[in-house]
Design an enzyme around this catalytic site. Structure first.
Site, PDB file in Angstrom:
ATOM      1  N   LEU A 239      46.323  43.409  29.409  1.00  0.00           N
ATOM      2  CA  LEU A 239      46.203  44.462  30.423  1.00  0.00           C
ATOM      3  C   LEU A 239      46.694  43.966  31.781  1.00  0.00           C
ATOM      4  O   LEU A 239      47.359  44.689  32.519  1.00  0.00           O
ATOM      5  CB  LEU A 239      44.748  44.950  30.539  1.00  0.00           C
ATOM      6  CG  LEU A 239      44.561  46.135  31.488  1.00  0.00           C
ATOM      7  CD1 LEU A 239      45.303  47.359  30.982  1.00  0.00           C
ATOM      8  CD2 LEU A 239      43.091  46.465  31.700  1.00  0.00           C
TER       9      LEU A 239
ATOM     10  N   SER B 107      44.553  23.732  53.005  1.00  0.00           N
ATOM     11  CA  SER B 107      45.771  23.876  52.209  1.00  0.00           C
ATOM     12  C   SER B 107      46.920  24.387  53.064  1.00  0.00           C
ATOM     13  O   SER B 107      46.730  25.169  53.990  1.00  0.00           O
ATOM     14  CB  SER B 107      45.525  24.832  51.042  1.00  0.00           C
ATOM     15  OG  SER B 107      45.104  26.080  51.521  1.00  0.00           O
TER      16      SER B 107
ATOM     17  N   TRP C 262      31.192  28.580  40.830  1.00  0.00           N
ATOM     18  CA  TRP C 262      32.437  29.057  40.235  1.00  0.00           C
ATOM     19  C   TRP C 262      32.721  28.425  38.861  1.00  0.00           C
ATOM     20  O   TRP C 262      33.841  28.433  38.382  1.00  0.00           O
ATOM     21  CB  TRP C 262      33.610  28.845  41.216  1.00  0.00           C
ATOM     22  CG  TRP C 262      33.511  29.779  42.389  1.00  0.00           C
ATOM     23  CD1 TRP C 262      32.639  30.839  42.536  1.00  0.00           C
ATOM     24  CD2 TRP C 262      34.285  29.772  43.598  1.00  0.00           C
ATOM     25  NE1 TRP C 262      32.823  31.468  43.735  1.00  0.00           N
ATOM     26  CE2 TRP C 262      33.823  30.831  44.415  1.00  0.00           C
ATOM     27  CE3 TRP C 262      35.327  28.966  44.073  1.00  0.00           C
ATOM     28  CZ2 TRP C 262      34.375  31.110  45.677  1.00  0.00           C
ATOM     29  CZ3 TRP C 262      35.875  29.245  45.327  1.00  0.00           C
ATOM     30  CH2 TRP C 262      35.406  30.303  46.112  1.00  0.00           C
TER      31      TRP C 262
ATOM     32  N   GLU D 226      27.287  33.743  48.126  1.00  0.00           N
ATOM     33  CA  GLU D 226      27.279  34.588  46.931  1.00  0.00           C
ATOM     34  C   GLU D 226      26.314  34.078  45.879  1.00  0.00           C
ATOM     35  O   GLU D 226      26.024  34.786  44.925  1.00  0.00           O
ATOM     36  CB  GLU D 226      28.689  34.750  46.373  1.00  0.00           C
ATOM     37  CG  GLU D 226      29.234  33.499  45.730  1.00  0.00           C
ATOM     38  CD  GLU D 226      30.674  33.681  45.295  1.00  0.00           C
ATOM     39  OE1 GLU D 226      31.494  34.098  46.121  1.00  0.00           O
ATOM     40  OE2 GLU D 226      30.967  33.400  44.136  1.00  0.00           O
TER      41      GLU D 226
ATOM     42  N   HIS E 154      33.258  24.554  55.540  1.00  0.00           N
ATOM     43  CA  HIS E 154      34.019  25.789  55.746  1.00  0.00           C
ATOM     44  C   HIS E 154      33.468  26.884  54.843  1.00  0.00           C
ATOM     45  O   HIS E 154      33.104  26.636  53.696  1.00  0.00           O
ATOM     46  CB  HIS E 154      35.501  25.551  55.437  1.00  0.00           C
ATOM     47  CG  HIS E 154      36.256  26.822  55.270  1.00  0.00           C
ATOM     48  ND1 HIS E 154      36.555  27.635  56.334  1.00  0.00           N
ATOM     49  CD2 HIS E 154      36.717  27.462  54.170  1.00  0.00           C
ATOM     50  CE1 HIS E 154      37.186  28.714  55.884  1.00  0.00           C
ATOM     51  NE2 HIS E 154      37.294  28.628  54.575  1.00  0.00           N
TER      52      HIS E 154
ATOM     53  N   CYS F 239      33.992  31.276  53.889  1.00  0.00           N
ATOM     54  CA  CYS F 239      34.714  32.509  54.184  1.00  0.00           C
ATOM     55  C   CYS F 239      34.083  33.671  53.439  1.00  0.00           C
ATOM     56  O   CYS F 239      33.127  33.494  52.713  1.00  0.00           O
ATOM     57  CB  CYS F 239      36.190  32.376  53.859  1.00  0.00           C
ATOM     58  SG  CYS F 239      36.536  31.422  52.399  1.00  0.00           S
TER      59      CYS F 239
ATOM     60  N   GLU G 107      35.399  32.374  58.745  1.00  0.00           N
ATOM     61  CA  GLU G 107      36.346  33.477  58.849  1.00  0.00           C
ATOM     62  C   GLU G 107      35.804  34.494  59.852  1.00  0.00           C
ATOM     63  O   GLU G 107      34.707  35.010  59.669  1.00  0.00           O
ATOM     64  CB  GLU G 107      36.497  34.126  57.464  1.00  0.00           C
ATOM     65  CG  GLU G 107      37.325  35.373  57.474  1.00  0.00           C
ATOM     66  CD  GLU G 107      37.385  36.039  56.104  1.00  0.00           C
ATOM     67  OE1 GLU G 107      37.525  35.335  55.088  1.00  0.00           O
ATOM     68  OE2 GLU G 107      37.286  37.272  56.063  1.00  0.00           O
TER      69      GLU G 107
ATOM     70  N   HIS H 210      44.858  36.370  55.263  1.00  0.00           N
ATOM     71  CA  HIS H 210      45.063  37.275  54.130  1.00  0.00           C
ATOM     72  C   HIS H 210      46.262  38.189  54.351  1.00  0.00           C
ATOM     73  O   HIS H 210      46.642  38.929  53.466  1.00  0.00           O
ATOM     74  CB  HIS H 210      43.815  38.114  53.892  1.00  0.00           C
ATOM     75  CG  HIS H 210      42.640  37.270  53.508  1.00  0.00           C
ATOM     76  ND1 HIS H 210      41.662  36.927  54.405  1.00  0.00           N
ATOM     77  CD2 HIS H 210      42.327  36.655  52.355  1.00  0.00           C
ATOM     78  CE1 HIS H 210      40.790  36.158  53.801  1.00  0.00           C
ATOM     79  NE2 HIS H 210      41.162  35.965  52.559  1.00  0.00           N
TER      80      HIS H 210
END
Ligand code: GLN
Ligand code: ZN
Length: 767
Positions: free
Chosen positions: A17, A442, A570, A614, A650, A652, A674, A703
């Protein structure tokens, strides 16, 4: 006793998909081809479930992008800005809402996206306007039901319940509360239910995971009145009400009194709620219970012995006919099929179950709990053996790691001195100007850089050749940073694929699947590492490139690490010990790396924790406990160095207001966050709280391909300077630059450095 699931993955066994959607967006395939791929996936999913013997199979759990977006379209909740697309083309409208659309005279932005409860899946946020009305617009739910019926499968259509749908959305203007729209919305749901029941639908699954949140009285009443009205209008309809990701908590009393056929319980997240229910005076034994025993959020085999005990407990009070065996939540959050994996170590593979294997487990548990179960006992033995070998496996247990955890002392999570003392020493050691400039880590991951990694993996580039290319790229980036005048440099992370995967591959205790993809949003999938055992570090992971980069410059170079909470968050993590312990193990490994970086001359080290927020539990009463151990794990990772070494962190995509005290508690010397997109609004939490340490509010929205002007950056910095002590302010982008290209990056960073210079000048003029 029957078996069912709440939903199945839909991205396709091999991400068909994803590929079809992306090809469609690029104009490489037409609508028919895309719809065909969708139809194939649905068909495969249904027929697989049918073949394996699931008693009740869901439909409308498929989506071309997201089930909440589907719900918006189902009830005609389409923001005004899309109205002129609506008339000519459904798919164009659908994807415009998901991704924005720029063509000819149309230029519309996408709808907002945010995380689905505490998962890494992102949904499209419904937008409500003043005078919002609803209508039965997209017939997808009807079509999917008939599509399955034509294949001979009578399904249980799934929809996002009206209360959850409203609560997950946002009022786009002031003057009303979204929950007040229920009286407008419910008639549309009733119309949908009518059409479904006309087709002979017996069961409808209403997903109301808002029941896992702290609901106020009005919200609870909204649930009550919704299901009472549905039941009054459709007394024969079997309502399968699904809450997941946490307990019903203080919504339980309301839930138990709802006129529903079945109440679904997430027994993985909330194992004790079954007892509460069975003992509750509100429990009506004719209500069916759906026992969510199989973990829909993880990849481990179920423990049949434990599950069967729970089933036994339930069946002591409830007739077997009134029980469903199910997964805790939709299987959307697990990868497709373990059978595709050919490279996982076989010992570890036998401990795992992906979505297809979980279907088999559900059916096995059902069969094992039937009175005549002799023919299935071998499944029980097999499962028992797999779990036993896992428990005893040498691969999992590392005595040294366990001892280190047991011997952790309070002082391990404290720096030698307090921030003020460290700040003075660091100022001395680093000799930075006012408003020091830096980046988040990065630099652009160009096609070239990615092609080297791929070629290296395929054996087309030797280690030496690959290393030489990376070294050259680092060298160029150091020269670039020196040329434009940044103060604290980074090496650029060219050698890294992903900020968690990179460390997972180097640490003991992780394995990686080949096809273990789960949908993150739209066509985006992630392949979380599988953290199966005690975590440890054999040797330095980042020292080589960081110290190489430092050797090329006299300016301080910032070592770059991913923090323990983010690595935990994660990954698919082990379920045989508390997350807190696993997190501390990762923290110790990162701590060793931090200490090694210091030893090799790095004076500044950043430990990224973008995922700390999160990880917050859904219910507020559980926050303190989580924040406690998460903050502590970060501190363990950061506290092995001397006062002079400056630790950055850091974060975000975060709202900081409700967790600011914990962020301060992390005690990083510098935090970069951020803030540019919200025009520094996200800084308010730090200002109101009087955040004690140094802070770099992002001034460049990474972004977007847009390069911020010098003036814009200066304005943002002046905003920051007006509310923060100037000695605390750093100047940096919102996040890493790996998704940007070099020309944009160069211009933007030049402007950042100029803005900081101008601010410093202003300061000396003032004196
Ligand atoms: N150091 C990482 C980078 O620059 C941070 C990424 C993130 O915050 N998600 O890419
Ligand atoms: Zn970031």
């Amino acid at each position: 006793m029957k078996s069912t699931i709440l939903g199945y993955p839909r991205i396709g066994n091999k991400r068909e998909l994803k590929k079809a959607c992306e090809a469609f967006w690029a104009g490489k395939i037409d609508e028919t081809a895309l719809l065909q791929t969708g139809a194939e996936i649905k068909k495969q999913n249904w027929l697989l479930q049918e073949e394996l013997g699931l008693d009740l199979i869901p439909s409308n759990d498929f989506s071309f992008y997201d089930q909440v977006l589907d719900t918006c379209l189902m009830v005609g909740c389409i923001p005004t800005r899309y109205k002129n697309i609506a008339e000519n083309n459904f798919l164009e409208l659908y994807f415009a809402m998901a991704r924005g659309l720029q063509k000819e005279d149309i230029d519309v932005t996408a709808m907002e996206m945010t995380k689905w409860f505490d998962t890494n899946y992102h949904y499209i946020v419904p937008e409500f306007e003043k005078g919002q009305t609803f209508e039965f617009f997209s017939k997808k739910i009807i079509n999917e039901y008939t599509e399955a019926l034509e294949l001979g499968v009578k399904t249980k259509p799934v929809l996002v319940g009206p209360v959850t749908f409203l609560l997950l959305g946002k009022e786009k203007e002031a003057g009303f509360h979204r929950l007040d729209l229920l009286s407008e919305l419910l008639p549309v749901y009733l119309e949908i239910i009518q059409e479904l029941t006309n087709l002979g639908v017996e069961y409808i699954q209403f997903d109301e995971p808002c029941l896992a949140l702290n609901l106020n009285y009005k919200e609870q009443q909204a649930i009550k009145s919704t299901y009472e009205q549905i039941n009054t209008k459709f007394p024969k309809l079997k309502i399968y009400l699904a809450n997941y990701f946490d307990c019903y908590g203080d919504n339980l009393e309301i839930a138990l009194q709802l006129p529903v056929d079945t109440l679904h319980l997430d027994l993985v997240r909330c194992p004790l709620q079954l007892d509460d229910i069975l003992e509750s005076k509100h429990f009506n034994p004719s209500t069916k219970l759906s026992l969510g025993l199989i973990n829909g959020r993880n990849v481990w085999k179920n423990n049949f012995e434990a599950s069967l005990k729970i089933i036994e407990k339930a069946s002591s009070k409830i007739p077997l006919d009134n029980l469903w065996i199910s997964a805790s939540c939709s299987l959307l959050h697990t990868p497709y099929d373990l059978d595709l994996e050919t490279n996982l170590p076989s010992e570890i593979k036998q401990w795992l179950a992906f979505a297809k294997q979980k279907l088999n487990e559900i059916i096995a548990l059902k069969n094992l709990s039937l009175p005549e179960n002799d023919a299935y006992l071998f499944l029980f033995e097999e499962n028992k053996l797999a779990n036993l070998t896992r428990k005893k496996s040498k691969l999992i247990h590392n005595q040294n790691v366990k001892e280190r955890i047991a011997n952790l002392e309070d002082s391990d999570s404290h720096r030698a001195s307090n921030f003020k003392v460290r700040q003075t020493k660091q100022k001395h050691a680093l000799n930075l100007p006012l408003y020091p400039t830096t980046t988040i880590g990065s630099f652009p991951q160009t096609k070239e850089v990615r092609s080297w990694r791929l070629k290296h993996k395929k054996g087309l580039l030797s280690q030496t050749e690959y290393d030489a290319l990376i070294a050259k790229e680092i060298e160029a980036s150091i020269h670039f940073q020196e040329d434009i005048g940044l103060d604290v440099l980074v090496h650029g992370e060219f050698e890294r694929n992903d900020m968690v995967e990179y460390f997972g591959e180097k640490l003991n205790g992780f394995v990686f699947s080949d096809f273990g993809w789960v949908q993150s949003y739209g066509s985006r999938c992630v392949k979380p590492p599988i953290l199966f055992g005690d975590v440890s570090r054999n040797k330095p992971m980042t020292v080589k490139w960081s110290s190489y980069a430092q050797s090329l410059t006299n300016k301080p170079l910032k070592g770059m690490l991913t923090g323990p909470v983010t690595i935990l968050q994660w990954s698919f993590v082990r379920d045989d010990q508390p997350r807190k312990i696993t997190c501390n193990q990762i923290a110790l490994a990162i701590r060793d790396e931090v200490v090694d970086l210091e030893k090799h001359g790095l004076k500044v080290i950043q430990i990224d924790e973008p995922a700390i927020r999160e990880g917050l539990p859904l219910r507020k009463e559980d926050w303190a406990n989580y924040l406690n151990w998460a903050v502590k794990a970060f501190r363990i990772s950061a506290s092995g160095v001397k006062d002079e070494t400056q630790i950055h962190t850091h974060m975000c995509y975060s709202e900081f207001n409700d967790i600011i005290a914990s962020i301060a508690d992390m005690d990083a010397d510098v935090i970069t966050i951020e803030t540019s997109r919200s025009e520094m609004e996200l800084l308010d939490a730090f200002v109101n709280f009087k955040y004690p340490n140094e802070i770099g509010p992002g001034v460049y929205d990474i972004h977007s391909p847009r390069v911020p002007t010098l003036d814009e950056i200066e304005q943002l910095l002046i905003k920051a300077k007006n509310v923060l002590p100037k000695e605390h302010i750093w100047v940096n982008p919102d996040c890493g630059l790996k998704t940007r290209n070099w020309p944009e990056t160069k211009k933007a960073l030049e402007n950042i450095v100029k803005a900081a210079n101008n601010l410093r000048k202003l300061e000396t003029e003032l004196v």
